[in-house]
Design a protein around this motif. Structure first.
Motif, short mmCIF file in Angstrom:
data_model
loop_
_atom_site.label_atom_id
_atom_site.label_comp_id
_atom_site.label_asym_id
_atom_site.label_seq_id
_atom_site.Cartn_x
_atom_site.Cartn_y
_atom_site.Cartn_z
N GLU A 592 0.85 -1.18 0.00
CA GLU A 592 0.00 0.00 0.00
C GLU A 592 0.89 1.23 0.00
O GLU A 592 1.79 1.37 0.83
CB GLU A 592 -0.88 0.00 1.25
CG GLU A 592 -2.01 0.99 1.18
CD GLU A 592 -3.04 0.73 2.27
OE1 GLU A 592 -4.08 0.12 1.96
OE2 GLU A 592 -2.78 1.12 3.41
N GLY A 593 0.64 2.10 -0.98
CA GLY A 593 1.39 3.36 -1.03
C GLY A 593 0.54 4.45 -0.41
O GLY A 593 -0.59 4.66 -0.82
N HIS A 616 9.46 8.10 3.98
CA HIS A 616 9.38 8.85 2.73
C HIS A 616 10.56 8.45 1.88
O HIS A 616 11.57 7.95 2.37
CB HIS A 616 9.35 10.36 2.98
CG HIS A 616 10.38 10.76 4.00
ND1 HIS A 616 10.00 11.16 5.28
CD2 HIS A 616 11.71 10.82 3.97
CE1 HIS A 616 11.09 11.44 5.96
NE2 HIS A 616 12.15 11.24 5.20
N GLY A 617 10.44 8.65 0.62
CA GLY A 617 11.52 8.24 -0.26
C GLY A 617 11.62 6.73 -0.30
O GLY A 617 10.62 6.02 -0.22
N GLU A 618 12.84 6.25 -0.42
CA GLU A 618 13.04 4.82 -0.65
C GLU A 618 13.03 4.04 0.66
O GLU A 618 13.97 3.33 1.02
CB GLU A 618 14.37 4.59 -1.37
CG GLU A 618 14.53 5.45 -2.61
CD GLU A 618 14.04 4.72 -3.84
OE1 GLU A 618 14.47 3.59 -4.05
OE2 GLU A 618 13.22 5.31 -4.60
N THR A 619 11.94 4.18 1.42
CA THR A 619 11.83 3.42 2.66
C THR A 619 10.52 2.64 2.65
O THR A 619 9.61 2.95 1.89
CB THR A 619 11.83 4.34 3.89
OG1 THR A 619 10.79 5.31 3.72
CG2 THR A 619 13.17 5.01 4.08
N ALA A 670 4.10 8.09 -3.72
CA ALA A 670 4.83 8.66 -4.85
C ALA A 670 5.82 7.65 -5.42
O ALA A 670 6.11 7.65 -6.62
CB ALA A 670 5.57 9.93 -4.40
N VAL A 671 6.36 6.76 -4.55
CA VAL A 671 7.31 5.75 -5.03
C VAL A 671 6.59 4.60 -5.71
O VAL A 671 7.07 4.04 -6.69
CB VAL A 671 8.15 5.22 -3.83
CG1 VAL A 671 8.99 4.03 -4.24
CG2 VAL A 671 9.03 6.33 -3.28
N LEU A 672 5.41 4.25 -5.19
CA LEU A 672 4.71 3.05 -5.69
C LEU A 672 3.90 3.33 -6.95
O LEU A 672 3.82 2.50 -7.86
CB LEU A 672 3.80 2.51 -4.59
CG LEU A 672 3.08 1.20 -4.88
CD1 LEU A 672 4.07 0.09 -5.15
CD2 LEU A 672 2.18 0.81 -3.72
N ARG A 673 3.30 4.54 -7.00
CA ARG A 673 2.34 4.81 -8.06
C ARG A 673 2.87 4.61 -9.46
O ARG A 673 2.18 4.03 -10.31
CB ARG A 673 1.79 6.22 -7.91
CG ARG A 673 0.43 6.43 -8.58
CD ARG A 673 -0.11 7.82 -8.37
NE ARG A 673 -0.62 8.04 -7.03
CZ ARG A 673 -0.21 8.98 -6.20
NH1 ARG A 673 0.75 9.81 -6.56
NH2 ARG A 673 -0.74 9.11 -5.00
N PRO A 674 4.09 5.05 -9.77
CA PRO A 674 4.58 4.89 -11.15
C PRO A 674 4.71 3.43 -11.56
O PRO A 674 4.82 3.13 -12.74
CB PRO A 674 5.95 5.56 -11.14
CG PRO A 674 5.98 6.39 -9.92
CD PRO A 674 5.05 5.78 -8.95
#
Lengths: 860, 257
Positions: A592-593, A616-619, A670-674
């Protein structure tokens, strides 16, 4: 011998009913599984979409290689979000001789709004799911333009003819589409016709605009190859494969592959690949399991029928039949039954397969294009398997029959044979099995979740076998415990106590059958209820939002969360993305993002270590079960792949408890959506400012978001929870069906055992009647015996179920208390009572109706 | 009197020092206690005794349905102790006929099929007319296609005799064949057995407690407490009854003492 076997069967068909039903049921289940398996193997989606391109290149699977050299094992998993290939490959492919053109295709799921165009709050607007493609990709099908002009700039679209017919749109008219960044109006510039029968609902955009809508520049869903028709497809495919960048066999990742022929339907359509995989897995594993159980049940029913004909078989042995001929007679009989039952079962199985297919499609496990393919192979295999099972069962029963002593034909005592040694062996084996089971159960509490679940079936089997072996002693213990109470029930009670103690060994199949039914049903069924309950509880506890915005379409465009934020009374609005992430072993984890800035107001995941503020970011944050399985702690590193095949490395920021209610992994949206197929939000969680009126905020929200997505709805937390509960129930549908199918088998075996045991007491009941007991007293005696056996079975079966459930539930939910709803208790107890009544009281009633002097005679 | 045999006897059935012990837990019952007897060819012998005397056990051992605890049984020239279960069955179905008190027939089969059963199972060839001839001899030619459920008790026994005769056996063993029949039907059945011996050349060994039935025999062997106590040739029914009563009295006196 065949004639004798046939005559004995047709004289008393009722004796063979249980075996017949068990064989028929087995054939039906096997046929259904076989038909589904074959249909899934032959299922290739809709390859006509790429009819004009002989070869397509796509990346649909994640390849995971583990070990090296001799131990190298390579597995592939279909990508749930659909994989992408780099458009840079197009140049390489174009250089292959025979290739005329390489066309990039992207698929963008979107919605077309039909109904009144204006009026953002109008409820009469409805949406239809369509897929967007770049116009050049139309050549791959091919779609040919029949009216109007192709789209050349942004804002222009061409519709496929079936879509145009359905919506009544013509060139020159305007159409509203819900695309990833909101609702926009487009002009229809043309209509294109595709091959007959292709109901694609395609909308074509100008090349540049399609690329912008799809996001992820530099990638495509599929590279279609238009080739010189004189070149052989296989040669071309091999050449293109060689042109693709090579990867070492020990590498894991998403690699482009070449698809030809029917396989082209799988490329670019993740739903097809995933559905196929699911049905193959379910039907193959279930079919195998059902086969094994069928053999066991049929051995039981045939064995019991031999016991019932003891005297007849003894007569044959006395006058003429050698042991071998007796075995063959039983075998022939069983084979005749198998042939008949197999034929009937196959027909039932095909009907069941049809029903299952419609269920799979309506539950959304597989696209509607999945069609059943009924060939002669599954029926022949099912009948063959049933015959083989019948041979095994008939052989085992025949061995027993051949050991019947001819002297028994003279009606001499039916003494319960079985000397001291047999008793000692039996008790020892039983105690060993029991000890093993308890050891396994305590061990399972220390295993990881998946390992614990794997031991469950083995545990149930071991404990049930232990009970079957120790049944005589358990019955005697039960009688001793109830002795005082039974004495108060008068003569029937005393008789019941005496009978139970004396026939303890003869009754063990009855006890075992009841215990198996309760233990198996209880443990499997209540594992599901426990997981569902935990999921519901966690979801309810963790949701802090005041409103939840959902949609019936593929997702919510980004504009919805934005619009929600500007509504007065709203403190924060967080868009949430749901997807899947693979760990480095290839297991799928739910992900889940979330919008990390709005986190504390909208969600409370029950953090046990680390902090979600660092997310946030790559965590990433993991739930406790997943963290346990992967041996990760806060501060560790998670390595895996997104649902579209992109590799990812994330630092673990926190561990939380409420994984079942939400997801195994939580990370930044923001990391997962793309890396999702649609790029859309699944939900938007809205937290109101303190002191605002929720109802008025909801109304304002509804007005604000309608313009962004007509299919969006604003729900209260409880309304949303109801939808979540329905979803949870749907996810466990396959497990429920499997458990019910297994239970039917168990019920057949149990009913048969009980009925045979009851009918075998014919002479005994007759003697009691001649001695002076009334029918009423005898029925009371039978009922008391049943009650004691039932109590024993419920206690022991319940203990086994509990012993199995606790480690499994602890492994999957983290809490050691299984959840058994009241309805569940009643179902188990009520079901067992019904079973024992049907199996024992009804035959007893029938037996008591015969005049006692006749009943004392031969068992015909 | 016990002397070991050097060569197999020429009589169809011979028992030497046969003992049979039944064990139920810790209790041991001596059913046969050193019985030695021979049954001559073309003879009709009745075996009598009070209940518990072991007469049924004697029959079972002689017919190969049970294995004695010790001693030798010779049947049709073969030492039964040396035969496997399969060989015993083959011997039984070709050389021995059986008539039990009840439950003689397979209920699912017709009269004709029941009669032919031993021959069929032995995969033997038979003369086409022979089975019908045998059925006619027992007087059931009009019931060939009927099932046992449609026959009376006496008719069932007659079918059993037909089946016993059809394989042209060496010896026919009967266990209380007239026990469940009225005197008229019993007389018919005994007459058939008598005829089988006189004109058919068979050997019949019949266990019974009915003095009237025993009086049809050439020889009566009396058993008590697992041993032979008397062996009389062609006695009348009255003498038999008196003997049995004496045996019964001895037994009850023994119990009281």
């Amino acid at each position: 011998m065949t004639r004798v076997a046939w005559r004995m069967l047709t004289q008393h068909p009722m004796r063979a009913v249980a075996t017949f039903v068990a064989l028929l049921y087995g054939a039906a289940v096997l046929t259904a599984c076989g038909v589904l398996l074959e249909s899934a193997l032959r299922y290739h989606g809709v390859p006509q979409r790429y009819g004009a391109s002989a070869v397509v290149v796509a990346a649909t699977d994640l390849t995971i290689a583990q070990g090296s050299g001799q131990d190298l094992s390579v597995d592939s998993y279909p990508l749930p979000e659909g994989g992408r290939v780099s458009t840079g490959l197009a140049q390489r492919i174009a250089a292959v001789p025979g290739v005329r053109r390489v066309v990039t295709d992207v698929t963008v799921p979107m919605q077309l709004i039909t109904g009144t165009p204006a009026g953002t709050s109008s409820r009469s607007a409805s949406v239809r799911a369509v897929s967007g493609h770049p116009w050049p990709a139309a050549a791959l099908t091919p779609f040919t333009l029949r009216a109007g002009t192709p789209p050349t700039s942004a804002g222009e679209v061409v519709l496929d003819a079936t879509l145009a017919r359905a919506t009544g749109l013509r060139p020159g008219q305007k159409v509203r589409l819900v695309v990833p960044d909101g609702v926009h109006t487009f002009t229809v510039t043309g209509i294109a016709h595709g091959p007959a029968g292709l109901n694609d609902h395609a909308v074509f955009f100008a090349d540049a605009q399609a690329g912008a809508l799809a996001g992820r520049p530099g990638t495509a869903s599929v590279l279609g190859v238009i080739a010189d028709p004189r070149v052989r497809t296989q040669t071309l495919a091999a050449a293109i494969r060689a042109a693709l960048p090579a990867h070492p066999p020990t590498a894991s990742g998403t690699f482009p592959s070449v698809y030809v022929g029917a396989d082209r339907g799988v490329a670019g359509s993740p739903a097809v690949a995933n559905g196929k995989e699911l049905i193959i897995a379910v039907s193959a594993s279930f079919g195998g399991c059902a086969c094994l159980i069928a053999i066991l049940v049929v051995s039981g029913t045939v064995g019991l029928s031999v016991q019932q004909r003891h005297r007849d078989i003894a007569l044959l042995r006395a006058i003429a039949a050698t042991p071998r001929q007796t075995r063959r007679m039983i075998l022939t009989e069983t084979l005749i039954l198998a042939a008949l039952a197999g034929a009937a079962g196959v027909l039932a199985g095909v009907a069941a397969a049809r029903w299952l297919r419609s269920q799979f499609v309506s539950q959304g496990f597989v696209p509607g294009s999945f069609a059943l393919h009924v060939s002669w192979l599954p029926p022949i295999t099912a009948i063959g398997a049933v015959m083989i099972g019948a041979v095994i069962a008939g052989w085992i029963a025949g061995l027993r029959a051949s050991r019947i002593r001819p002297v028994d034909a003279l009606g001499e005592a039916a003494v319960e044979r079985g000397g001291r040694l047999a008793d000692v062996v039996r008790a020892t084996l039983g105690l060993v099995a029991l000890a093993g089971g308890i050891a396994l159960a305590s061990l399972a509490t220390h295993l990881t979740a998946s390992a614990a679940a794997g031991t469950a079936i083995g545990l149930v089997a071991d404990l049930v076998i232990a009970v079957a072996l120790l049944a005589p002693w358990l019955t005697r213990i039960a009688v001793t415990v109830c002795a005082a109470g039974l004495r108060h029930l008068g003569v029937p009670g005393r008789l019941a106590a005496a009978n139970l103690a004396a026939s303890a060994r003869r009754l063990s199949p009855v006890v075992s059958a009841l215990v198996l039914a309760i233990a198996l049903g209880g443990s499997l069924w209540f594992l599901q209820t426990s997981i569902q309950h935990a999921a519901r509880q966690q979801s309810r506890a963790g949701l802090r939002a005041d409103q939840v915005i959902t949609t019936s379409g593929p997702g919510l465009p980004a504009g919805v969360a934005q619009a929600a934020r500007h509504v007065p009374g709203v403190a924060s609005a967080a868009g949430t993305v749901r997807s899947t992430i693979f760990d480095n072993q290839g297991d799928e984890l739910t992900a889940e993002g979330v919008d990390t800035t709005a986190l504390p107001d909208t969600l409370d995941l029950g953090t046990s270590s680390g902090s979600l503020n660092a997310l946030h970011g790559e965590t990433v944050a993991l739930d406790t079960v997943t963290a346990g399985d992967l041996h990760l702690r806060a501060g560790g590193t998670f390595r895996g792949w997104f649902g579209d095949g992109t590799p990812v490395t994330l630092r673990v920021a926190a561990i939380y408890r409420r994984g079942l209610g939400f997801a195994n992994l939580t990370l930044s949206a923001a990391v997962l959506r793309p890396h999702t197929a649609t790029g859309l939000d699944s939900l938007v969680l809205v937290a109101d400012s303190p002191g605002s009126d929720h109802a008025s905020v909801s109304a304002a929200l509804t007005r604000a978001i309608r313009g962004r997505d007509p299919a969006a709805e604003v729900a209260t937390p409880s309304g949303y929870q109801a939808a979540v509960n329905a979803q949870i129930a749907q996810n466990t549908w396959t497990v429920h069906i499997s458990v019910m199918v297994l239970l039917v088998y168990v019920i057949i075996a149990a009913l048969n055992t009980l009925a045979m045991a009851a009918l075998a007491r014919r002479a005994e009941l007759a003697i009691l009647r001649l001695a002076g007991a009334t029918r009423h007293q005898l029925l009371r005696m039978v009922r008391i015996e049943q009650a004691v056996l039932l109590g024993l079975a419920l206690t022991v079966g319940g203990a086994i179920a509990a012993l199995t459930l606790i480690p499994m539930v602890k492994g999957t939910t983290g809490s050691a208390t299984p959840y058994v709803p009241v309805a569940g208790w009643l179902a188990v107890i009520g079901g067992t009572i019904l079973l024992s009544m049907a199996g024992t009281l009804l035959p007893a009633l029938r037996v008591l109706r015969i005049p006692p002097i006749e009943a004392i005679g031969p068992q015909e | 009197m016990s002397h070991p045999l050097i060569a197999p006897p020429t009589v169809p059935v011979a028992l030497r020092e046969v003992r049979k012990l039944y064990r139920h837990g810790r209790i041991a019952v001596r059913a046969l206690d050193g019985v030695s007897v021979e049954f001559a060819r073309h003879s009709f012998t009745a075996v009598m005794g009070p209940s518990g005397s072991g007469k049924s056990t004697l029959l079972h051992c002689a017919a190969g349905l049970e294995r004695p605890s010790s001693g030798t049984v010779w049947l049709a020239g073969q030492d039964l102790g040396r035969l496997s279960e399969k060989q015993l069955t083959k011997l039984r179905r070709s050389r021995v006929g059986f008539v039990f008190q009840a439950f003689n027939l397979v209920p699912a089969l017709t009269v004709r099929e029941n009669v032919l059963l031993p021959l069929r199972l032995a995969h033997a060839r038979w003369d086409r007319q022979w089975p019908d001839e045998v059925i006619r001899r027992v007087g059931l030619a009009d019931r060939v296609r009927h099932r046992p459920a449609e026959l009376s008790g006496g008719q069932e026994q007659r079918v059993a005799i037909a089946r016993a005769l059809v394989a042209r056996p060496e010896v026919i063993f009967c266990d209380e064949p007239t026990g469940a029949l009225d005197s008229g039907t019993a007389a018919d059945v005994l007459g058939l057995l008598r005829e089988a011996v006189d004109t058919g050349g068979q050997t019949v060994v019949m266990v019974t407690h009915d003095p009237v039935a025993a009086s049809c025999a050439d020889r009566v062997v009396f058993l008590a407490d697992g041993a032979i106590v008397d062996d009389v040739a062609a006695p009348g029914a009255g003498a038999i009854a008196e003997r049995v009563a004496r045996l019964g009295g001895r037994a009850s006196r023994g119990a009281r003492a």
